[in-house]
Write an enzyme that holds these catalytic residues in place. Structure first.
Site, PDB file in Angstrom:
ATOM      1  N   ARG A  46      14.002  20.798 -60.508  1.00 45.09           N
ATOM      2  CA  ARG A  46      14.659  19.416 -60.270  1.00 45.09           C
ATOM      3  C   ARG A  46      13.653  18.618 -59.402  1.00 45.09           C
ATOM      4  NH1 ARG A  46      17.797  16.250 -57.113  1.00 45.09           N
ATOM      5  NH2 ARG A  46      19.187  14.828 -58.394  1.00 45.09           N
ATOM      6  N   SER A  67      26.254  18.599 -66.040  1.00 46.39           N
ATOM      7  CA  SER A  67      27.019  18.376 -64.701  1.00 46.39           C
ATOM      8  C   SER A  67      28.311  17.711 -64.915  1.00 46.39           C
ATOM      9  CB  SER A  67      26.033  17.488 -63.744  1.00 46.39           C
ATOM     10  OG  SER A  67      24.903  18.201 -63.306  1.00 46.39           O
ATOM     11  N   LYS A  92      21.135  15.294 -52.715  1.00 48.54           N
ATOM     12  CA  LYS A  92      20.660  14.329 -53.931  1.00 48.54           C
ATOM     13  C   LYS A  92      21.265  12.914 -53.613  1.00 48.54           C
ATOM     14  CE  LYS A  92      21.941  17.665 -57.592  1.00 48.54           C
ATOM     15  NZ  LYS A  92      22.899  17.916 -58.694  1.00 48.54           N
TER      16      LYS A  92
END
Length: 211
Positions: free
Chosen positions: A38, A107, A136
């Protein structure tokens, strides 16, 4: 897709003094059986280089490799699959691009999104953030363990609980019905990455044996 139980996502900003491959290899050695790259900030070339290196590492250990968002990079390195958020390319469009043999994870933050992902053919879903998290940016409000309980009762595809999960609260998530856990900082920011991963896997295994 292969079954999995401990999912670790890269987070280089949380181990700036250590090499990405070194950290992720230790996570795998500790029991991580699925790894996700990511990277929202690096250039496409940099993401590609990291993906190439992680693809080789995960092949070495027989671990599933997922790329977040970058479908082109995932295909270029022959990753096992991709992970998409609610605002990314729709699942059915992504499936046209990657084909039937690649894993697609989605998600989700509520049961309606989970139902939609299952209906549209997701291979697994992320359920979270269960707890508050700083891993995040622009993260949604915590869904709490009640959402984990909903998914465990209703959704039939694999799901992984994510978001703010640490060793001190992972039992709450497992109690709610999760059998797969995903973390970032709880492992990659730890001084002993391998041991941190082992401790999570031990808790997951203990719960799976009881079930």
């Amino acid at each position: 897709m292969k079954d999995f139980k401990f999912y670790v996502i890269t987070g280089e900003e949380f181990h700036k003094d250590r090499d990405l491959l070194e950290v992720m290899e230790e996570a795998i050695q500790g029991g991580a059986d699925i790894i996700q790259l990511r990277d929202k900030k690096s250039s496409k070339i940099e993401v590609l280089k990291k993906a190439q290196a992680l693809r080789e590492l995960t092949k070495k250990y027989g671990v599933t490799f997922i790329v977040n968002d970058h479908i082109d990079v995932a295909l270029a390195v022959d990753a096992d699959g991709i992970h998409l958020g609610q605002d990314d390319l729709p699942l059915h469009e992504a499936r046209k691009i990657v084909g039937a043999n690649k894993v697609i994870g989605i998600s989700t933050h509520c049961i309606e999104e989970a139902r939609e992902a299952e209906k549209n053919g997701a291979d697994y879903i992320g359920v979270g953030p269960v707890f508050p998290t700083n891993s995040k940016e622009d993260v949604v409000d915590p869904v709490t363990t009640s959402y984990v309980e909903q998914v465990a009762k209703e959704i039939t595809i694999p799901f992984v609980a994510i978001g703010g999960i640490k060793l001190h609260n992972v039992d709450q998530v497992l109690d709610a019905g999760a059998s797969r856990i995903c973390v970032i900082t709880a492992v990659v920011a730890n001084e002993d990455v391998k041991d941190a991963a082992k401790q999570f896997v031990s808790k997951i295994d203990a719960r799976r044996i009881k079930v």
